[in-house]
Design an enzyme around this catalytic site. Structure first.
Site, mmCIF file in Angstrom:
data_model
loop_
_atom_site.group_PDB
_atom_site.id
_atom_site.type_symbol
_atom_site.label_atom_id
_atom_site.label_comp_id
_atom_site.label_asym_id
_atom_site.label_seq_id
_atom_site.Cartn_x
_atom_site.Cartn_y
_atom_site.Cartn_z
ATOM 1 N N GLU A 42 0.859 -1.199 0.000
ATOM 2 C CA GLU A 42 0.000 0.000 0.000
ATOM 3 C C GLU A 42 0.888 1.239 0.000
ATOM 4 O OE1 GLU A 42 -3.476 0.718 -0.309
ATOM 5 O OE2 GLU A 42 -2.432 2.636 -0.508
ATOM 6 N N GLY A 67 3.965 -0.286 -5.323
ATOM 7 C CA GLY A 67 4.266 -1.567 -5.963
ATOM 8 C C GLY A 67 4.427 -1.413 -7.464
ATOM 9 N N GLY A 92 -24.537 11.678 -11.391
ATOM 10 C CA GLY A 92 -24.323 10.270 -11.039
ATOM 11 C C GLY A 92 -24.395 10.104 -9.532
ATOM 12 N N LEU A 96 -17.777 -0.600 -7.729
ATOM 13 C CA LEU A 96 -18.435 -0.698 -6.432
ATOM 14 C C LEU A 96 -17.579 -1.522 -5.487
ATOM 15 C CD1 LEU A 96 -22.071 -1.413 -7.670
ATOM 16 C CD2 LEU A 96 -21.187 0.732 -6.719
ATOM 17 N N HIS A 142 -18.413 -3.606 -3.104
ATOM 18 C CA HIS A 142 -18.801 -5.007 -2.890
ATOM 19 C C HIS A 142 -18.472 -5.861 -4.105
ATOM 20 C CE1 HIS A 142 -22.157 -2.320 -3.827
ATOM 21 N NE2 HIS A 142 -22.640 -3.266 -4.607
ATOM 22 N N HIS A 165 -44.899 -7.681 9.961
ATOM 23 C CA HIS A 165 -45.720 -6.478 9.909
ATOM 24 C C HIS A 165 -45.545 -5.703 11.204
ATOM 25 C CE1 HIS A 165 -49.065 -3.881 8.938
ATOM 26 N NE2 HIS A 165 -49.539 -4.064 10.152
HETATM 27 P P1 FAD Z 1 -9.516 1.235 -4.076
HETATM 28 O O1 FAD Z 1 -10.447 1.279 -2.941
HETATM 29 O O2 FAD Z 1 -9.412 2.445 -4.933
HETATM 30 O O3 FAD Z 1 -8.076 0.906 -3.465
HETATM 31 C C1 FAD Z 1 -6.938 0.882 -4.236
HETATM 32 C C2 FAD Z 1 -5.735 1.015 -3.319
HETATM 33 O O4 FAD Z 1 -4.575 0.735 -4.067
HETATM 34 C C3 FAD Z 1 -5.544 2.426 -2.773
HETATM 35 O O5 FAD Z 1 -5.366 2.370 -1.377
HETATM 36 C C4 FAD Z 1 -4.269 2.917 -3.446
HETATM 37 O O6 FAD Z 1 -3.490 3.770 -2.628
HETATM 38 C C5 FAD Z 1 -3.531 1.613 -3.676
HETATM 39 N N1 FAD Z 1 -2.562 1.654 -4.771
HETATM 40 C C6 FAD Z 1 -2.771 2.079 -6.047
HETATM 41 N N2 FAD Z 1 -1.644 1.912 -6.789
HETATM 42 C C7 FAD Z 1 -0.715 1.373 -5.948
HETATM 43 C C8 FAD Z 1 0.626 0.958 -6.117
HETATM 44 N N3 FAD Z 1 1.261 1.033 -7.293
HETATM 45 N N4 FAD Z 1 1.274 0.472 -5.049
HETATM 46 C C9 FAD Z 1 0.654 0.375 -3.843
HETATM 47 N N5 FAD Z 1 -0.607 0.722 -3.632
HETATM 48 C C10 FAD Z 1 -1.291 1.214 -4.669
HETATM 49 N N6 FAD Z 1 -18.781 2.010 -3.610
HETATM 50 C C11 FAD Z 1 -19.767 1.339 -2.998
HETATM 51 O O7 FAD Z 1 -19.937 0.143 -3.248
HETATM 52 N N7 FAD Z 1 -20.587 1.954 -2.098
HETATM 53 C C12 FAD Z 1 -20.453 3.264 -1.802
HETATM 54 O O8 FAD Z 1 -21.208 3.789 -0.996
HETATM 55 C C13 FAD Z 1 -19.440 4.002 -2.448
HETATM 56 N N8 FAD Z 1 -19.270 5.299 -2.181
HETATM 57 C C14 FAD Z 1 -18.269 5.990 -2.801
HETATM 58 C C15 FAD Z 1 -18.134 7.339 -2.532
HETATM 59 C C16 FAD Z 1 -17.142 8.068 -3.136
HETATM 60 C C17 FAD Z 1 -17.004 9.541 -2.835
HETATM 61 C C18 FAD Z 1 -16.234 7.425 -4.021
HETATM 62 C C19 FAD Z 1 -15.122 8.183 -4.657
HETATM 63 C C20 FAD Z 1 -16.366 6.083 -4.298
HETATM 64 C C21 FAD Z 1 -17.391 5.350 -3.699
HETATM 65 N N9 FAD Z 1 -17.583 4.000 -3.963
HETATM 66 C C22 FAD Z 1 -18.592 3.323 -3.354
HETATM 67 C C23 FAD Z 1 -16.709 3.259 -4.887
HETATM 68 C C24 FAD Z 1 -15.669 2.444 -4.081
HETATM 69 O O9 FAD Z 1 -14.920 3.325 -3.285
HETATM 70 C C25 FAD Z 1 -14.771 1.679 -5.029
HETATM 71 O O10 FAD Z 1 -15.561 0.894 -5.902
HETATM 72 C C26 FAD Z 1 -13.838 0.759 -4.254
HETATM 73 O O11 FAD Z 1 -13.046 1.505 -3.353
HETATM 74 C C27 FAD Z 1 -12.929 -0.015 -5.201
HETATM 75 O O12 FAD Z 1 -12.095 -0.844 -4.474
HETATM 76 P P2 FAD Z 1 -10.676 -1.298 -5.005
HETATM 77 O O13 FAD Z 1 -10.152 -2.224 -3.972
HETATM 78 O O14 FAD Z 1 -10.775 -1.773 -6.396
HETATM 79 O O15 FAD Z 1 -9.777 0.022 -5.075
HETATM 80 P P1 NAI Z 2 -21.096 8.191 -12.417
HETATM 81 O O1 NAI Z 2 -20.606 7.436 -13.566
HETATM 82 O O2 NAI Z 2 -22.043 7.581 -11.449
HETATM 83 O O3 NAI Z 2 -21.794 9.545 -12.914
HETATM 84 C C1 NAI Z 2 -21.144 10.484 -13.699
HETATM 85 C C2 NAI Z 2 -22.190 11.340 -14.377
HETATM 86 O O4 NAI Z 2 -21.544 12.417 -14.994
HETATM 87 C C3 NAI Z 2 -22.968 10.593 -15.444
HETATM 88 O O5 NAI Z 2 -24.331 10.831 -15.254
HETATM 89 C C4 NAI Z 2 -22.430 11.194 -16.735
HETATM 90 O O6 NAI Z 2 -23.384 11.200 -17.775
HETATM 91 C C5 NAI Z 2 -22.096 12.602 -16.287
HETATM 92 N N1 NAI Z 2 -21.103 13.308 -17.092
HETATM 93 C C6 NAI Z 2 -19.981 12.811 -17.656
HETATM 94 N N2 NAI Z 2 -19.304 13.790 -18.287
HETATM 95 C C7 NAI Z 2 -20.009 14.931 -18.110
HETATM 96 C C8 NAI Z 2 -19.812 16.283 -18.493
HETATM 97 N N3 NAI Z 2 -18.745 16.658 -19.182
HETATM 98 N N4 NAI Z 2 -20.735 17.202 -18.141
HETATM 99 C C9 NAI Z 2 -21.842 16.829 -17.418
HETATM 100 N N5 NAI Z 2 -22.062 15.568 -17.011
HETATM 101 C C10 NAI Z 2 -21.152 14.629 -17.343
HETATM 102 O O7 NAI Z 2 -19.768 8.690 -11.666
HETATM 103 P P2 NAI Z 2 -19.540 9.375 -10.258
HETATM 104 O O8 NAI Z 2 -20.797 9.891 -9.696
HETATM 105 O O9 NAI Z 2 -18.401 10.308 -10.450
HETATM 106 O O10 NAI Z 2 -19.061 8.150 -9.380
HETATM 107 C C11 NAI Z 2 -17.884 7.403 -9.753
HETATM 108 C C12 NAI Z 2 -18.008 5.977 -9.341
HETATM 109 O O11 NAI Z 2 -18.010 5.853 -7.940
HETATM 110 C C13 NAI Z 2 -19.275 5.361 -9.867
HETATM 111 O O12 NAI Z 2 -18.909 4.367 -10.798
HETATM 112 C C14 NAI Z 2 -19.942 4.734 -8.703
HETATM 113 O O13 NAI Z 2 -20.196 3.395 -8.927
HETATM 114 C C15 NAI Z 2 -18.961 4.886 -7.548
HETATM 115 N N6 NAI Z 2 -19.712 5.383 -6.407
HETATM 116 C C16 NAI Z 2 -20.632 4.565 -5.841
HETATM 117 C C17 NAI Z 2 -21.414 4.997 -4.817
HETATM 118 C C18 NAI Z 2 -22.433 4.096 -4.261
HETATM 119 O O14 NAI Z 2 -22.393 2.911 -4.543
HETATM 120 N N7 NAI Z 2 -23.350 4.583 -3.461
HETATM 121 C C19 NAI Z 2 -21.284 6.344 -4.266
HETATM 122 C C20 NAI Z 2 -20.326 7.149 -4.965
HETATM 123 C C21 NAI Z 2 -19.563 6.649 -5.982
#
Ligand code: FAD
Ligand code: NAI
Length: 467
Positions: A33, A115, A183, A321, A323, A446
Site C-alpha cells: 500500500e 508496488g 451520477g 463498487l 462489494h 408487519h
Molecule cells: P480502491 O479502494 O481504490 O483501493 C486501491 C488502493 O490501491 C488504494 O489504497 C491505493 O493507494 C492503492 N494503490 C494504487 N496503486 C498502488 C501501487 N502502485 N502500489 C501500492 N498501492 C497502490 N462504492 C460502494 O460500493 N458503495 C459506496 O457507498 C461508495 N461510495 C463511494 C463514494 C465516493 C465519494 C467514491 C469516490 C467512491 C465510492 N464508492 C462506493 C466506490 C468504491 O470506493 C470503489 O468501488 C472501491 O473503493 C474499489 O475498491 P478497489 O479495492 O478496487 O480500489
Molecule cells: P457516475 O458514472 O455515477 O456519474 C457520472 C455522471 O456524470 C454521469 O451521469 C455522466 O453522464 C455525467 N457526465 C460525464 N461527463 C459529463 C460532463 N462533461 N458534463 C456533465 N455531465 C457529465 O460517476 P460518479 O458519480 O463520479 O461516481 C464514480 C463511481 O463511484 C461510480 O462508478 C460509482 O459506482 C462509484 N460510487 C458509488 C457509490 C455508491 O455505490 N453509493 C457512491 C459514490 C460513488
C-alpha cells in the site's frame, strides 16, 4: 529476499478482502500500500466518509424539519462543521484500524510503498524514502482501484473546484454548489451540502439522471430531489470555470450545441466518473495488456495477459463498487487456492445512499425492452405501506420485474427509506433463481417497509392486497 504465495497491490475493499481470504486458505500473503493508511478509496475518501456525512446531515435536516411535526420541540439546530468532520474522521479511523487489525490477525505482511510489477513472480516495492526492495511471489493480484476523472480545461484545486475528495472536507458550507454530473457521487454529496444549507444545481450531460439505473425510477427520483430543492440542468455540459472573481463563474452549454449561459457558484464539484488507476505499476514493461479504456484486461478467472498476474476491483471492467471488488477478491483468492471462485455479475446490487435511497439489482425495464425479453411488472408505492404511512415517509415505490413465462425475478428496483437494506431480499431470491410467486408467498413481518417488496411481488400476479 522476501517470498510469498500471493502479493496483493492495493488495500482497498478488493485488495484487503482478497488477502484475508487467501490467508484463510493457507497462502502466505503480503499486501502493498502506497498510502499512509489501509482501506483504499472506499474507507478513506469514498464509501465511508460520504456515508458519515450523509448520516449527520440527514439528522440535521430531520431535526430542523421533521421533529416538530412529531411533537419534539428542539431549538433550531446549528451546524458545527469541524465537529461533523471530526465525526467523519472517527468513522474513517475506526474502519482503517479494523483493517490493520485484520491484517495482523490473518498474519498478512503489510509492505508500505509503491508496488511495481516486474513480471511473473516478481515485483518491486519502493518505500516513501525511495528505497526499493524486490519481492518474490508465486502470484500477484493488482487491486489498485481508480482515480477521479477530470474535465479538460477545469483544474481541480480541491478547495473551490473539488472532486469527491475535496467535497468530503469543505471548510465551510458553500452558499451555492454547482455539481457536474448527476451520477452517484453528485447526488450523494450534493444531498449532503444541500441539507447543510447550500443551493445545489446539477449539470448533467445526458437527458436523465443516474444513467444505468431503471429509467422510471430515475425520473421519479429526480422529482423527489427537485422537491427537496435540487435544481437540474440536463442535456448540458460545463465547458469552463472562471476562477478570477470572488465567486466561480461556470460556462454551461447545451450538450447538443447552442447558446452558452453562466452559472455562479461558491464551489464546483466535478463528479463525472472515475478512471482505472495504473500509474507507475510498470504494466506496459511487464506486458500486462490494458483495454481501450485503460482498464487491466482479464479473463473469466481474473488472469491478465502475464502468467501469475491477476487483477480485480475498480481497475478492471464492471461496476466501480466496493462489494463488487470484494467479491472478486474472494473469488480470485479461492481460484489461487485451487477452489472454484466465481462472481455472479447478474446479481450485484447498486445503492444510492440519499434520502430516500435508491436501490437496484438485476435488469432494468429499459434493458429488458432492449433485449426483447417478455416480462411482467409489479409495483407498490410506499404511500400504501402502513409503516411508511405512520412514519410519514412515503416517498418512492418498489418495482419487481419478472420473466413473463417463468415468473423468475429478473430485476428489482426500489426508491424509499432503507431501500439499500431492502434490496437484499431480492438479491438472495435472484441468486437462488426464485420467482415473484416465491417472494409473494414469503411471510413478511408487519409492520415493515419490506412488506412493500412482498406487495410488489404480489402485484406481478395482479393481486396486491393493499392497493
Ligand atoms: P480502491 O479502494 O481504490 O483501493 C486501491 C488502493 O490501491 C488504494 O489504497 C491505493 O493507494 C492503492 N494503490 C494504487 N496503486 C498502488 C501501487 N502502485 N502500489 C501500492 N498501492 C497502490 N462504492 C460502494 O460500493 N458503495 C459506496 O457507498 C461508495 N461510495 C463511494 C463514494 C465516493 C465519494 C467514491 C469516490 C467512491 C465510492 N464508492 C462506493 C466506490 C468504491 O470506493 C470503489 O468501488 C472501491 O473503493 C474499489 O475498491 P478497489 O479495492 O478496487 O480500489
Ligand atoms: P457516475 O458514472 O455515477 O456519474 C457520472 C455522471 O456524470 C454521469 O451521469 C455522466 O453522464 C455525467 N457526465 C460525464 N461527463 C459529463 C460532463 N462533461 N458534463 C456533465 N455531465 C457529465 O460517476 P460518479 O458519480 O463520479 O461516481 C464514480 C463511481 O463511484 C461510480 O462508478 C460509482 O459506482 C462509484 N460510487 C458509488 C457509490 C455508491 O455505490 N453509493 C457512491 C459514490 C460513488
Amino acid at each position: 529476499m522476501a517470498s510469498y504465495d500471493l502479493v496483493v497491490i492495493g488495500t482497498g475493499p478488493g485488495g484487503y478482502v482478497c488477502a484475508i481470504r487467501a490467508a484463510q486458505l493457507g497462502l502466505k500473503v503480503a499486501v502493498v500500500e502506497k498510502n499512509a493508511t489501509l482501506g483504499g478509496t472506499c474507507l478513506n475518501v469514498g464509501c465511508m466518509p460520504s456515508k458519515a456525512l450523509l448520516h449527520a446531515s440527514e439528522l440535521f435536516e430531520e431535526a430542523g424539519h421533521s421533529f416538530a411535526k412529531m411533537g419534539i420541540k428542539v431549538p433550531a439546530p446549528e451546524i458545527d462543521l469541524p465537529a461533523m468532520m471530526n465525526f467523519k474522521q472517527q468513522g474513517i479511523d475506526g474502519n482503517v484500524k479494523g483493517v490493520e487489525f485484520l491484517m495482523k490477525k490473518n498474519k498478512i505482511d503489510v509492505l508500505v510503498g509503491k508496488g511495481k510489477v516486474l513480471g511473473t513472480g516478481k515485483l518491486q516495492v519502493t518505500g516513501n524514502d525511495g528505497a526499493a526492495q524486490t519481492v518474490e511471489t508465486k502470484n500477484i493480484v493488482i487491486a489498485t482501484g481508480s482515480d477521479i476523472a477530470r474535465l479538460k480545461g477545469i483544474e481541480i484545486d480541491e478547495t473551490r473546484i473539488v472532486s469527491s475528495t475535496g467535497a468530503l472536507s469543505l471548510e465551510k458550507v458553500p452558499s451555492s454548489l454547482l455539481v457536474v454530473g448527476a451520477g452517484v457521487i453528485g447526488l450523494e454529496l450534493g444531498s449532503v451540502w444541500r441539507r447543510l444549507g447550500a443551493k445545489v444545481t446539477v449539470v448533467e450531460f445526458l437527458d436523465r439522471i443516474l444513467p444505468g439505473m431503471d429509467g422510471e425510477i430515475a425520473k421519479q427520483f429526480q422529482r423527489i430531489l427537485e422537491k427537496q430543492g435540487f435544481a437540474f440542468k440536463l442535456g448540458a455540459k460545463v465547458t469552463g470555470v472562471d476562477t478570477s472573481g470572488a465567486t466561480l463563474s461556470a460556462t454551461i452549454e447545451p450538450a447538443a450545441g447552442g447558446a452558452a449561459e453562466k452559472i455562479e457558484a461558491d464551489v464546483v464539484l466535478v463528479a463525472i466518473g472515475r478512471v482505472p488507476y495504473t500509474d507507475g505499476l510498470g504494466l506496459q514493461e511487464a506486458g500486462v495488456v490494458l483495454d481501450n479504456r485503460g482498464r487491466v484486461q482479464i479473463d473469466h478467472h481474473f488472469a491478465t495477459s502475464v502468467p501469475g498476474v491477476y487483477a480485480i476491483g475498480d481497475v478492471v471492467a464492471g461496476p466501480m463498487l466496493a462489494h463488487k471488488a470484494e467479491d472478486e477478491g474472494v473469488a480470485v483468492a479461492e481460484i489461487l487456492a485451487g477452489q472454484a471462485g466465481h462472481v455472479n455479475y447478474d446479481v450485484i446490487p447498486g445503492v444510492v445512499y440519499t434520502t430516500p435511497e435508491v436501490a437496484s439489482v438485476g435488469k432494468t425495464e429499459d434493458e429488458l425492452k432492449q433485449a426483447g425479453t417478455a416480462y411482467t411488472v409489479g409495483k407498490f408505492p410506499f404511500t400504501a405501506n402502513g409503516r411508511s404511512k405512520v412514519n410519514q415517509t412515503t416517498d418512492g415505490f418498489v418495482k419487481i420485474l419478472a420473466d413473463a413465462k417463468t415468473d423468475r425475478v429478473l430485476g428489482a428496483h426500489i426508491i424509499g427509506r432503507e431501500a439499500g437494506e431492502m434490496i437484499h431480499e431480492a438479491a438472495v431470491l435472484m441468486e437462488f433463481g426464485g420467482s415473484a410467486e416465491d417472494l409473494a408467498r414469503t411471510c413478511h413481518a408487519h409492520p415493515t417497509r419490506s412488506e412493500a417488496v412482498k406487495e410488489a411481488a404480489l402485484a406481478v400476479g395482479k393481486r396486491a392486497i393493499h392497493m
